[in-house]
Design an enzyme around this catalytic site. Sequence first.
Site, short mmCIF file in Angstrom:
data_model
loop_
_atom_site.label_atom_id
_atom_site.label_comp_id
_atom_site.label_asym_id
_atom_site.label_seq_id
_atom_site.Cartn_x
_atom_site.Cartn_y
_atom_site.Cartn_z
N ILE A 142 86.40 5.31 104.36
CA ILE A 142 86.46 5.87 105.59
C ILE A 142 85.45 5.45 106.44
O ILE A 142 85.57 5.69 107.69
CB ILE A 142 86.88 7.35 105.59
N GLY A 145 77.70 4.18 105.40
CA GLY A 145 76.65 4.91 105.34
C GLY A 145 75.29 3.80 105.72
O GLY A 145 75.36 2.69 105.66
N GLY A 148 75.35 2.85 101.81
CA GLY A 148 76.65 2.28 100.89
C GLY A 148 77.71 2.67 101.64
O GLY A 148 77.64 3.08 103.03
N GLU A 149 78.84 2.70 101.20
CA GLU A 149 80.22 3.30 101.73
C GLU A 149 80.19 4.74 101.74
O GLU A 149 79.63 5.37 100.89
CB GLU A 149 81.19 2.56 100.99
N VAL A 150 81.06 5.37 102.67
CA VAL A 150 81.44 6.61 102.67
C VAL A 150 82.91 6.84 102.41
O VAL A 150 83.78 6.04 103.45
CB VAL A 150 81.15 7.61 104.20
N ASP A 261 66.95 13.94 114.42
CA ASP A 261 68.02 12.81 114.86
C ASP A 261 69.06 13.53 115.14
O ASP A 261 70.31 12.93 115.01
CB ASP A 261 68.20 11.86 113.69
#
Length: 450
Positions: A142, A145, A148-150, A261
């Site tokens: 979806i 990050g 890597g991927e989320v 942040d």
Amino acid sequence: MAHTVTSQHSSVNVEGLRAATPYVVQVRARTVAGYGRYSNPMDFSTSLHSDPQKSVQDQLTLIIGSVLAGLVVVVALVVIAVVCLKKQRSGSELEYTEKLQQYISPGVKVYIDPFTYEDPNDAVHEFAKEIDISCVKIEEVIGAGEFGEVCRGRLKQAGRREMVVAIKTLKAGYTERQRRDFLAEASIMGQFDHPNVIRLEGVLTRSCPVLIITEFMENGALDSFLRLNDGRFTMTQLVGMLRGIAAGMKYLSDMNYVHRDLAARNILVNSNLVCKVSDFGLSRFLDDTSADPTYTSSLGGKIPIRWTAPEAIAFRKFTSASDVWSYGIVMWEVVSYGERPYWDMSNQDVMTAVEQDYRLPPPMDCPMVLHQLMLECWMKERNLRPKFSRIVSTLDKLLRNAASLKVVTSSYSGDLLRLGGTLPGHNRKSPEDSQEIIRQQMSQTLPIRV
């Protein structure tokens, strides 16, 4: 071969020792301030015929008790000295008295930085639950990050109902430092338990790829969610979102955690419009490929300029007060339905404008009381900014008195507003006069958006 034994008491049983074998023992204590130093090495030898543990056990209890007592006293004295020094510098007796009580009062939960651990992996194991790979099912990617991927997936653990979760993955080919930094977010998140802070479900550190599993937030990041739903919410709903974010930040601030942040992109929204603070990778993880340009300070590291307080940009002075400044920007983002702070101005122009006391104008249809609160969050002197506890209280009052949200400020059509006098209740010229003054003052150095 080194072996570590952890105990919450002044004695510990050391098992599996060999007979007639020399051992070296060191002890250290951990408090809310982190780990202390190791004691001097102590040499022991187990007996040849008697219980191999007894000769060590009898002496180890006394040593551990003495070291723990000494370290607790030292930590208490250091905390008192630091607090007293800060008190002298700031002149605020009440603030630092409360801080002192927070450190020395038993049972107070305070955030522990995982990077204070000699081995950050120990922090992961202490604060995050290890989940078996058989319990996790990845369904679809979806997003992306920092490491890597989320993905969206499902988590089914014994005795618990299956649930939809978000899964962060660590991409292949990672270095040990990247793995440590990736898991540090789980070590941080695992210490928090609040309805407006994203919840950690657990980690998978023994699998490939390494995974961090959190609750799933159906509506994703707040900034993109607002842009997709421009104008569809009532002002009361928007203030309700802001109240949730402020409550989450109050909880983090009370734990002595500084986010660094805070921005709408780092707030997640669920199907009930509940907003939760997320992204605890800290500003050290921001890079040049991020969607929001950052400024590299002379002290190193990346800073999201549009959301960051002046003292944090100039001196890397990150505190709860600098988080309050960022929260004011988040307020502006929410009321403007995800508009980009300072529009298309460059980072350097933003810094120059803020230093010259220019501030973001009220978004279209912004209640006067909300913009006034934003301006208080953007006070140059950080000690004059409101605490998150007061922000929560203020928003609660506004939600109980919806009529106060109907008094709308005049729009400045994208021109910055220059502070004049003391807030709140400062004197300003009419919107038309102010707009013309701003044009004249800034035309030489900053672009004016009309």
